[in-house]
Design a protein around this motif. Structure first.
Motif, mmCIF file in Angstrom:
data_model
loop_
_atom_site.group_PDB
_atom_site.id
_atom_site.type_symbol
_atom_site.label_atom_id
_atom_site.label_comp_id
_atom_site.label_asym_id
_atom_site.label_seq_id
_atom_site.Cartn_x
_atom_site.Cartn_y
_atom_site.Cartn_z
ATOM 1 N N LEU A 39 0.836 -1.202 0.000
ATOM 2 C CA LEU A 39 0.000 0.000 0.000
ATOM 3 C C LEU A 39 0.872 1.254 0.000
ATOM 4 O O LEU A 39 0.629 2.202 -0.755
ATOM 5 N N LEU A 56 -4.475 6.074 -3.438
ATOM 6 C CA LEU A 56 -5.189 5.440 -2.334
ATOM 7 C C LEU A 56 -4.867 6.195 -1.045
ATOM 8 O O LEU A 56 -3.695 6.319 -0.696
ATOM 9 N N SER A 61 -9.214 3.048 7.800
ATOM 10 C CA SER A 61 -9.936 1.949 7.151
ATOM 11 C C SER A 61 -9.056 1.203 6.149
ATOM 12 O O SER A 61 -9.081 -0.024 6.089
ATOM 13 N N THR A 62 -8.249 1.920 5.362
ATOM 14 C CA THR A 62 -7.393 1.235 4.399
ATOM 15 C C THR A 62 -6.277 0.456 5.091
ATOM 16 O O THR A 62 -5.911 -0.623 4.647
ATOM 17 N N ILE A 65 -7.852 -2.754 6.439
ATOM 18 C CA ILE A 65 -8.107 -3.707 5.357
ATOM 19 C C ILE A 65 -6.806 -4.360 4.909
ATOM 20 O O ILE A 65 -6.738 -5.573 4.697
ATOM 21 N N CYS A 66 -5.746 -3.570 4.791
ATOM 22 C CA CYS A 66 -4.450 -4.132 4.374
ATOM 23 C C CYS A 66 -3.856 -5.017 5.463
ATOM 24 O O CYS A 66 -3.216 -6.025 5.164
ATOM 25 N N VAL A 74 -5.027 -5.295 -0.453
ATOM 26 C CA VAL A 74 -4.539 -4.225 -1.323
ATOM 27 C C VAL A 74 -5.165 -4.337 -2.706
ATOM 28 O O VAL A 74 -5.582 -3.335 -3.291
ATOM 29 N N LEU A 77 -8.626 -3.019 -2.503
ATOM 30 C CA LEU A 77 -8.648 -1.556 -2.458
ATOM 31 C C LEU A 77 -8.384 -0.949 -3.831
ATOM 32 O O LEU A 77 -9.015 0.044 -4.213
ATOM 33 N N ASP A 81 -11.019 1.299 -5.911
ATOM 34 C CA ASP A 81 -10.652 2.644 -6.357
ATOM 35 C C ASP A 81 -10.871 2.805 -7.855
ATOM 36 O O ASP A 81 -11.344 3.839 -8.314
ATOM 37 N N LEU A 87 -12.587 4.457 0.047
ATOM 38 C CA LEU A 87 -12.879 4.292 1.475
ATOM 39 C C LEU A 87 -12.236 5.373 2.279
ATOM 40 O O LEU A 87 -11.181 5.796 2.102
#
Length: 87
Positions: A39, A56, A61-62, A65-66, A74, A77, A81, A87
């Motif tokens: 990321l 990104l 939140s990202t 998730i990662c 990733v 995401l 995107d 997000l």
């Protein structure tokens, strides 16, 4: 005598279970670190801008998730995107 044998068997079983869970945890931790680094690298080198998306954002939140999804997180995401969902 039988109590000693049962105790030894329980200890061996506990060590086996503990080894299995630690082995799985190590794999999950490595996957999470690779996802977070990926990321960061995607944002640092502007990969998303080159393929038509926006950068990104590195938000809570990202990162979650990662950390939970690793490389698959990733990829998710990036796909979100590109679909226009940020997000």
């Amino acid at each position: 005598m039988i109590e000693t044998i049962i105790t030894i068997a329980i200890v061996i079983a506990a060590i086996g279970v503990l080894y299995y869970f630690l082995k799985q945890a190590t794999t999950l931790i490595i996957n999470a670190v690779v996802g977070l680094v990926l990321l960061f690298l995607i944002n640092h080198f502007g990969v998303m801008s080159a393929i038509g998306g926006t950068d990104l954002p590195i938000s809570l939140s990202t990162v979650i998730i990662c950390a939970l999804g690793g490389v698959i997180g990733v990829v998710l995401l990036v796909l979100l995107d590109l679909a226009g969902i940020v997000l």
